[in-house]
Scaffold this active site. Structure first.
Site, short mmCIF file in Angstrom:
data_model
loop_
_atom_site.label_atom_id
_atom_site.label_comp_id
_atom_site.label_asym_id
_atom_site.label_seq_id
_atom_site.Cartn_x
_atom_site.Cartn_y
_atom_site.Cartn_z
N GLY A 111 0.85 -1.19 0.00
CA GLY A 111 0.00 0.00 0.00
C GLY A 111 0.88 1.24 0.00
O GLY A 111 2.05 1.20 -0.39
N GLY A 112 0.31 2.33 0.50
CA GLY A 112 1.04 3.59 0.54
C GLY A 112 2.30 3.51 1.37
O GLY A 112 3.21 4.35 1.24
N GLY A 132 25.37 12.28 -28.76
CA GLY A 132 24.89 12.96 -27.56
C GLY A 132 25.37 12.26 -26.30
O GLY A 132 25.57 12.90 -25.25
N ALA A 133 25.57 10.95 -26.39
CA ALA A 133 26.02 10.21 -25.22
C ALA A 133 27.41 10.67 -24.78
O ALA A 133 27.74 10.62 -23.60
CB ALA A 133 26.00 8.72 -25.51
C1 HXC Z 1 -3.87 -4.36 12.07
C2 HXC Z 1 -2.86 -6.26 11.31
C3 HXC Z 1 -2.63 -5.65 10.05
C4 HXC Z 1 -3.05 -4.31 9.89
C5 HXC Z 1 -1.83 -7.64 9.98
N1 HXC Z 1 -2.37 -7.49 11.21
N2 HXC Z 1 -1.99 -6.53 9.26
N3 HXC Z 1 -3.48 -5.61 12.30
N4 HXC Z 1 -3.66 -3.71 10.92
N5 HXC Z 1 -2.83 -3.66 8.76
C6 HXC Z 1 -2.38 -8.47 12.28
C7 HXC Z 1 -3.26 -9.66 12.00
O1 HXC Z 1 -4.57 -9.40 12.39
C8 HXC Z 1 -2.60 -10.73 12.85
O2 HXC Z 1 -2.97 -10.52 14.19
C9 HXC Z 1 -1.13 -10.38 12.77
O3 HXC Z 1 -1.06 -9.00 12.37
C10 HXC Z 1 -0.39 -11.18 11.75
O4 HXC Z 1 -1.11 -11.18 10.55
P1 HXC Z 1 -1.41 -12.50 9.72
O5 HXC Z 1 -2.42 -12.15 8.71
O6 HXC Z 1 -1.69 -13.61 10.65
O7 HXC Z 1 0.01 -12.75 9.05
P2 HXC Z 1 0.34 -13.29 7.61
O8 HXC Z 1 -0.49 -14.48 7.28
O9 HXC Z 1 1.82 -13.43 7.55
O10 HXC Z 1 -0.10 -12.12 6.61
C11 HXC Z 1 0.51 -10.89 6.66
C12 HXC Z 1 -0.24 -9.85 5.79
C13 HXC Z 1 -1.72 -9.85 6.19
C14 HXC Z 1 -0.11 -10.28 4.33
C15 HXC Z 1 0.44 -8.52 5.98
O11 HXC Z 1 -1.82 -9.74 7.59
C16 HXC Z 1 -2.49 -8.75 5.59
O12 HXC Z 1 -2.87 -8.81 4.41
N6 HXC Z 1 -2.71 -7.68 6.35
C17 HXC Z 1 -3.49 -6.56 5.90
C18 HXC Z 1 -2.72 -5.73 4.97
C19 HXC Z 1 -3.45 -4.49 4.61
O13 HXC Z 1 -4.44 -4.54 3.88
N7 HXC Z 1 -2.99 -3.37 5.19
C20 HXC Z 1 -3.55 -2.10 4.92
C21 HXC Z 1 -2.95 -1.66 3.62
S1 HXC Z 1 -3.41 -0.04 3.22
P3 HXC Z 1 -3.00 -11.70 15.26
O14 HXC Z 1 -3.61 -11.09 16.46
O15 HXC Z 1 -3.80 -12.79 14.65
O16 HXC Z 1 -1.57 -12.09 15.47
C22 HXC Z 1 -2.18 0.83 3.84
C23 HXC Z 1 -2.33 2.25 3.54
C24 HXC Z 1 -1.12 2.98 3.88
O17 HXC Z 1 -1.30 0.38 4.44
C25 HXC Z 1 -1.27 4.31 3.25
C26 HXC Z 1 -0.16 5.20 3.54
C27 HXC Z 1 -0.34 6.46 2.75
#
Ligand code: HXC
Length: 521
Positions: free
Chosen positions: A176-177, A411-412
C-alpha cells in the site's frame, strides 16, 4: 498481553518486569511463527545490525492509544516498532525496526510518532537513518489516524533527503502507501522470498485487471531488483541483507556536510596495472566486461556494485581509491553494447545525485555507442529520461573525472560527464573513438552518393570507413581541442586518477542562488 500489574513489587522489580515484557513483544508464539517463516525478530535484526552492545532504545514503553475494535484491551509495550540509536563500525546511526509480532508490524499513530522521533534526532544530529521494514501497513483499526502517521513519516523522509543518508531494508511485507517511505530513501535492500513491496496486492490486482499473480511475482526481491529497479540490492537472506547495509555505510558520510571515511592506505609505490592494457579488444565491436576495468583501477576488493541486476548496460557502485570513497558510473559494453536507454539513464542519474548530495567524488568510465534507438524507447520517453542523467551530471559539484576507454559517440559523449558539462578531468585511452557516430554509419551517410556510384561499392565503403576512422575514431581531435586533458596508457589509469582526485580534493563550486532546479522527472 496486558501491561504489568504493579502491586507488591519494588520500583526496580517493576522496571525489570516491564523491560522483560517489552522484549517479549507480541509473545513467544508470534516470535516462533516469525522464526518459522525464516524471519528474524525486530530486535534480533537490530542486534545483528549494530556494533555489539551499542543499541540504546528510545520509547520502549510507548503503547498505542486506540480504543476502537477492542484495542483498548490489547497493548504491547513499545507497540509495533523498536526505535533507537547505536553505532555501526563505531559511527552513530539511528534505526527503526518494525515488529511483525505486534499487530503484524502495522503502523499506529504511536508507531509513527516513535519513528518520527528518531528521524528528527537523526536530522538534528546529522547521522544516517536505517529503517527495517516488516509491516502489514496501516493499523486498520485506527483508520485515518494511521494514514496521518504515514504522511508524517513521508514528510520527514523528504526533509531528510540529501541531508542524511537514509537506508531501507524490506524484510517482510511492505504494501500500500507504506511503500512510499522506503521509496523516498536513498537505497532499498530486499530479502529474497520473504519480502515484498507493492502498492496494490495480488487480490486487488485480480479484481481490477483479472491478472493472477503471487506476491513474490508481483513485488518480490527479484522483481524489484531486476524489472522495476525499485530495489538497489537483493540478498538471499536477512543476515546477508544486514551485512550489505553495513557495507554500504563504509562508503558514505554521516551527512551532507561531511566526507566519507578515509581508510588507511599505503601505496606499494607500484600503481601501474598492466592487465588494463589488454582488456579492450582490438575489434571495436567486440564486447568486454567493464567490471574488469573497475576492479583493476580501485583498491583491491573494494568495489561494491549497486543496482546490479537492473539496467545492466550501465554499472554503478562505490569503490575506494587510495583509501578514499568514490562513486563509479560505467557504460557496460557487455550488455546492449553499453547503449544508454531509459532505465540506464534513470539508474545512473539517481546514483550521481546521491554521490553529489553526499560529497562522494565521481569517476566515469565511458564506452558508449549512443542512445538505444527504437519506438519503445521514444514512446516511453528516452528524451526526458536521458535528460535526467544529463541534468544530474550538469548539476554535480563533487570532483568529477571521466576515462574514455573506447566509444564516446554522439549525444552520449556529452551526457557521460564530458568536460563541457563540468567534468574536472577527462582522460582517454589510445583506443578511444570520440565522434558523432561510428565510422561505418558516418561513412554510409556522408559518402552515400560516392559509394553507390563506385564500381565496387563495398571497397569504396571500406575506403571511406578507414578515412573517417583515421580522422575521428581516435582521441586526438578531442585532445587537440582540450576536451580531453590527456591520452593515457591504460596501465597508468590508477595512478593518474589517484593524483587527479587528490588535486581536486578541495574543489569548491559557487552555484548560482536559486530555490531548486527543475530536473526533468
Ligand atoms: C492491524 C494487522 C494488520 C493491519 C496484519 N495485522 N496486518 N493488524 N492492521 N494492517 C495483524 C493480524 O490481524 C494478525 O494478528 C497479525 O497482524 C499477523 O497477521 P497475519 O495475517 O496472521 O500474518 P500473515 O499471514 O503473515 O499475513 C501478513 C499480511 C496480512 C499479508 C500482511 O496480515 C495482511 O494482508 N494484512 C493486511 C494488509 C493491509 O491490507 N494493510 C492495509 C494496507 S493499506 P493476530 O492477532 O492474529 O496475530 C495501507 C495504507 C497505507 O497500508 C497508506 C499510507 C499512505
Amino acid at each position: 498481553m496486558q501491561t504489568t500489574a504493579i502491586t507488591k513489587l519494588s520500583p526496580t522489580e517493576i522496571l525489570e518486569k516491564k523491560n522483560a515484557e517489552a522484549l517479549l513483544a507480541g509473545g513467544q508464539n508470534r516470535i516462533d511463527a516469525q522464526h518459522k517463516k525464516g524471519k528474524l525478530t525486530a530486535r534480533e535484526r537490530i542486534e545483528l545490525l549494530l556494533d555489539e552492545g551499542s543499541f540504546e532504545e528510545i520509547g520502549k514503553f510507548v503503547v498505542h492509544r486506540s480504543k476502537d475494535f477492542g484495542l483498548d484491551k490489547e497493548h504491547y509495550l513499545g507497540d509495533s516498532v523498536v526505535t533507537g540509536y547505536g553505532t555501526i563500525h563505531g559511527r552513530l546511526v539511528y534505526v527503526f525496526s518494525q515488529d511483525f509480532t505486534v499487530f503484524g508490524g502495522s503502523l499506529s499513530m504511536a508507531h509513527a510518532e516513535k519513528v518520527c522521533r528518531i528521524m528528527d534526532l537523526a536530522m538534528k544530529n546529522g547521522a544516517p537513518l536505517i529503517g527495517l521494514n516488516d509491516s502489514g501497513g496501516a493499523r486498520i483499526q485506527e483508520g485515518v489516524v494511521s494514514l496521518a502517521g504515514y504522511a508524517d513519516i513521508f514528510y520527514r523522509n523528504t526533509q531528510a533527503s540529501g541531508l542524511i543518508p537514509q537506508l531501507s531494508a524490506i524484510m517482510g511485507p511492505c504494501a500500500g502507501g507504506a511503500v512510499y517511505s522506503p521509496a523516498i530513501t536513498d537505497f532499498i535492500f530486499m530479502v529474497e522470498n520473504t519480502s515484498y513491496m507493492f502498492v496494490t496486492g495480488p487480490n486487488v490486482v485480480k479484481t481490477v485487471t483479472h491478472e493472477e499473480v503471487s506476491s513474490e511475482d508481483l513485488g518480490g526481491a527479484s522483481v524489484h531488483s531486476s524489472k522495476s529497479g525499485v530495489a538497489h540490492l537483493s540478498t538471499p537472506n536477512e543476515v546477508a541483507c544486514i551485512s550489505e547495509l553495513k557495507r554500504v555505510l563504509r562508503y558514505i558520510p554521516q551527512n551532507c556536510e561531511e566526507i566519507a571515511p578515509v581508510y588507511p592506505y599505503t601505496s606499494s609505490g607500484q600503481e601501474t596495472r598492466e592487465s588494463l592494457n589488454s582488456i579492450v579488444p582490438e575489434n571495436p565491436n567486440q564486447p568486454y566486461d567493464i567490471r574488469e576495468v573497475i576492479e583493476q583501477v580501485v583498491d583491491e576488493s573494494s568495489f561494491m556494485e549497486i543496482h546490479k541486476d537492473y539496467a545492466e548496460n550501465i554499472i554503478v557502485g562505490f569503490g575506494l581509491l587510495a583509501g578514499r570513497s568514490i562513486g563509479i558510473v560505467a557504460n557496460q559494453p557487455a550488455h546492449l553494447a553499453g547503449c544508454l536507454d531509459i532505465n540506464a539513464s534513470k539508474k545512473a542519474a539517481r546514483f550521481v545525485r546521491f554521490c553529489d548530495a553526499f560529497n562522494v567524488p565521481l569517476l566515469v568510465f565511458e564506452d558508449v555507442p549512443g542512445f538505444l534507438p527504437g519506438t519503445e524507447q521514444e514512446w516511453n520517453g528516452i528524451i526526458s529520461n536521458g535528460a535526467k542523467l544529463l541534468y544530474a551530471f550538469c548539476e554535480a559539484t563533487v570532483p568529477r573525472i571521466t576515462v574514455i576507454t573506447r566509444k564516446a559517440y554522439g549525444g552520449a559523449y556529452d551526457v557521460m560527464n564530458s568536460k563541457h558539462i563540468g567534468a574536472d578531468m577527462n582522460y582517454a585511452w589510445p583506443s578511444a573513438e570520440i565522434a558523432v557516430m561510428g565510422a561505418k554509419g558516418a561513412a554510409e551517410i556522408i559518402f552515400r552518393k560516392e559509394i553507390l556510384s563506385a564500381e565496387n561499392p563495398e571497397a569504396k565503403l571500406q575506403e571511406k570507413v578507414d578515412e573517417y576512422s583515421q580522422k575521428f575514431a581516435n582521441p586526438y581531435k578531442a585532445a587537440q581541442r582540450g576536451y580531453i586533458d590527456e591520452v593515457i596508457v591504460p596501465d597508468q589509469t590508477r595512478q593518474k586518477l589517484i593524483k587527479a582526485f587528490k588535486m581536486l580534493e578541495n574543489k569548491v563550486v559557487n552555484a548560482p542562488r536559486k530555490k531548486h532546479g527543475n530536473i526533468p522527472l
